[in-house]
Design a protein around this motif. Structure first.
Motif, short mmCIF file in Angstrom:
data_model
loop_
_atom_site.label_atom_id
_atom_site.label_comp_id
_atom_site.label_asym_id
_atom_site.label_seq_id
_atom_site.Cartn_x
_atom_site.Cartn_y
_atom_site.Cartn_z
N THR A 22 45.11 -19.17 54.01
CA THR A 22 45.65 -20.53 53.85
C THR A 22 45.14 -20.95 52.43
OG1 THR A 22 43.52 -21.81 54.93
CG2 THR A 22 45.57 -21.07 56.18
N ASP A 56 42.58 -22.77 51.58
CA ASP A 56 41.96 -24.06 51.37
C ASP A 56 40.53 -23.61 50.93
OD1 ASP A 56 43.96 -25.25 52.76
OD2 ASP A 56 43.16 -24.78 54.75
N VAL A 67 36.87 -23.05 50.77
CA VAL A 67 35.56 -22.52 51.37
C VAL A 67 34.49 -23.66 51.58
CG1 VAL A 67 33.96 -20.74 51.88
CG2 VAL A 67 36.44 -20.10 51.01
N LEU A 72 35.56 -26.28 53.88
CA LEU A 72 35.53 -26.04 55.25
C LEU A 72 34.16 -25.97 55.76
CD1 LEU A 72 36.71 -24.98 57.97
CD2 LEU A 72 36.88 -22.74 56.85
N THR A 93 28.31 -16.63 54.80
CA THR A 93 29.29 -16.49 53.80
C THR A 93 28.45 -15.55 52.62
OG1 THR A 93 30.17 -18.52 53.91
CG2 THR A 93 30.20 -17.69 52.08
N THR A 141 39.75 -18.69 53.07
CA THR A 141 40.03 -19.42 54.39
C THR A 141 41.24 -18.87 54.83
OG1 THR A 141 41.06 -21.21 53.50
CG2 THR A 141 38.85 -21.42 54.00
N TRP A 142 41.47 -18.69 56.17
CA TRP A 142 42.27 -18.12 57.19
C TRP A 142 42.38 -19.38 58.04
CZ3 TRP A 142 44.79 -13.02 57.12
CH2 TRP A 142 44.35 -12.33 56.19
N THR A 180 40.71 -21.89 60.14
CA THR A 180 39.38 -22.44 60.16
C THR A 180 38.53 -21.11 60.05
OG1 THR A 180 39.56 -22.20 62.72
CG2 THR A 180 40.09 -24.73 61.41
N ILE A 190 36.68 -17.99 57.86
CA ILE A 190 36.28 -17.61 56.58
C ILE A 190 36.15 -16.25 56.55
CG2 ILE A 190 34.47 -17.67 54.80
CD1 ILE A 190 33.53 -20.40 55.96
N ALA A 226 34.00 -18.08 62.02
CA ALA A 226 34.27 -19.28 62.12
C ALA A 226 33.29 -20.34 62.58
CB ALA A 226 35.58 -19.38 63.02
#
Length: 141
Positions: free
Chosen positions: A4, A6, A8, A11, A28, A41-42, A44, A46, A69
């Motif tokens: 997506t 967004d 990271v 999130l 991470t 991000t996919w 919600t 990572i 997630a």
């Protein structure tokens, strides 16, 4: 599923409770080190790296090679090769629960990170080798 794009860090910052944020930062760094790939991000989730999967039924799609997630109840770690492939290691991991392809951890500080690292390394190697007859994988990123 598709990345997506967004933020990271955003999130992670929105994850609750605070323990999920702490664990998300640790995971991470760990998954980035293991995979050599940047976090993306996919929704919600990572994720690190990308692959295309095909099941014998013809069902196919895209997903991350490694991912997690930071959910409210627990951090969900996704294993493409399934939790059963790591049964012996999971017995040594520390407090967790699991399902077919997920491991749920409530507090990463209670987990043996060396055991988790081994699980993640083996899962990634399996995926990068193309999966199995039950799920063929092609690394795309």
């Amino acid at each position: 599923m598709k990345p997506t794009g967004d933020d990271v860090a955003g999130l992670i910052a929105r994850a609750t409770p605070a323990i999920r944020r702490r664990d998300a930062e640790t995971l991470t760094a760990l998954m980035q080190e293991i995979s050599g790939r940047e976090p993306v991000t996919w929704g919600t989730i990572i994720g690190f790296g990308q692959c295309h999967y095909v099941y014998p039924t013809g069902t196919e799609g895209d997903t991350a090679l490694l991912g997690f997630a930071p959910r409210k109840a627990a951090t969900t770690i996704y294993l493409l090769d399934g939790a059963d492939a790591h049964r012996d290691e999971l017995a040594k991991l520390g407090p967790h629960t699991s399902s077919v392809s997920c491991v749920y951890i409530k507090d990463l500080e209670q987990i043996d990170l060396d055991v988790l690292r081994g699980i993640l390394e083996r899962s990634l190697a399996w995926a990068e080798a193309g999966g199995s007859e039950g799920m063929r994988l092609t690394v795309t990123g």
